[in-house]
Scaffold this active site. Structure first.
Site, short mmCIF file in Angstrom:
data_model
loop_
_atom_site.label_atom_id
_atom_site.label_comp_id
_atom_site.label_asym_id
_atom_site.label_seq_id
_atom_site.Cartn_x
_atom_site.Cartn_y
_atom_site.Cartn_z
N PRO A 1 0.80 -1.23 0.00
CA PRO A 1 0.00 0.00 0.00
C PRO A 1 0.83 1.28 0.00
O PRO A 1 0.85 2.04 0.97
CB PRO A 1 -0.82 -0.14 1.28
N CYS A 2 1.48 1.56 -1.10
CA CYS A 2 2.31 2.75 -1.21
C CYS A 2 1.50 4.04 -1.08
O CYS A 2 2.05 5.08 -0.72
CB CYS A 2 3.10 2.73 -2.52
#
Length: 190
Positions: A141-142
């Site tokens: 989940p950048c």
């Protein structure tokens, strides 16, 4: 391990793509402007592969991504147990992705905080570069990693920062500082 195949799947924000090998996922693609563009992107990244029906473990990952992108509070949105095949991913990037995967839906940190967690407080820019090369969004989940000044920072997926903010809104993210939703892109969010 070589990628075996990929598939596209529908989510509330558009068609995503997912590719796999015998060991795990080799890529996840957030939506492009339409289904054809997402299919073309998957074909570009995995030219040796065809589009196929996914095996059970990949189907589970697809369901988890759809649940995350639906934003339903009762939906299981934890993707930390999805197995990734990181063959060819640089070791530093792997360490960054491991830390990012510990972030729960709606939780955010800064690039600098991630660098400190890596034991290298001066590596915030390198953290950003690793996240910009992330082939597994949103499983890694950048979008949950923000700039130090309370702003969104960059995002390399189609739609850029607007997509990042949309993902954070879906997750009902809480923010510790001012400024994140002061960005001019806010008016463009659905």
């Amino acid at each position: 391990m070589p990628t075996q195949a990929y598939t596209l799947f529908s989510t509330p924000i558009g068609h995503c793509g997912i590719a796999w090998s015998e060991r795990g996922l080799t890529g996840v693609q957030l939506p492009e402007q339409d289904e054809a563009a997402t299919r073309a992107r998957m074909g570009h990244w995995f030219p040796q592969c065809s589009e196929e029906s996914p095996p059970p473990q990949v189907q589970d990952a697809v369901r988890a991504v759809v649940a995350l992108l639906s934003g339903a509070p009762q939906a299981p949105m934890d993707l930390s147990n999805v197995v990734l095949d990181m063959d060819g991913v640089p070791p530093f990037h792997q360490r960054v992705y491991e830390i990012a995967r510990r972030l729960l839906p709606g939780e955010t940190v800064t690039y600098g905080e991630m660098a400190r967690q890596l034991g290298d407080p001066g590596a915030a820019r390198a953290v950003g570069q690793a996240l910009g090369a992330n082939p597994f969004a949103p499983v890694v989940p950048c979008h949950r990693v923000l700039a130090a000044d309370g702003r969104a920072g960059g995002f390399s997926a189609n739609g850029g920062v607007t997509t990042k903010l949309r993902l954070l809104l879906i997750e009902r993210a809480q923010f510790n500082g001012p400024g994140l939703f002061d960005d001019p892109v806010d008016a463009q969010l659905p």
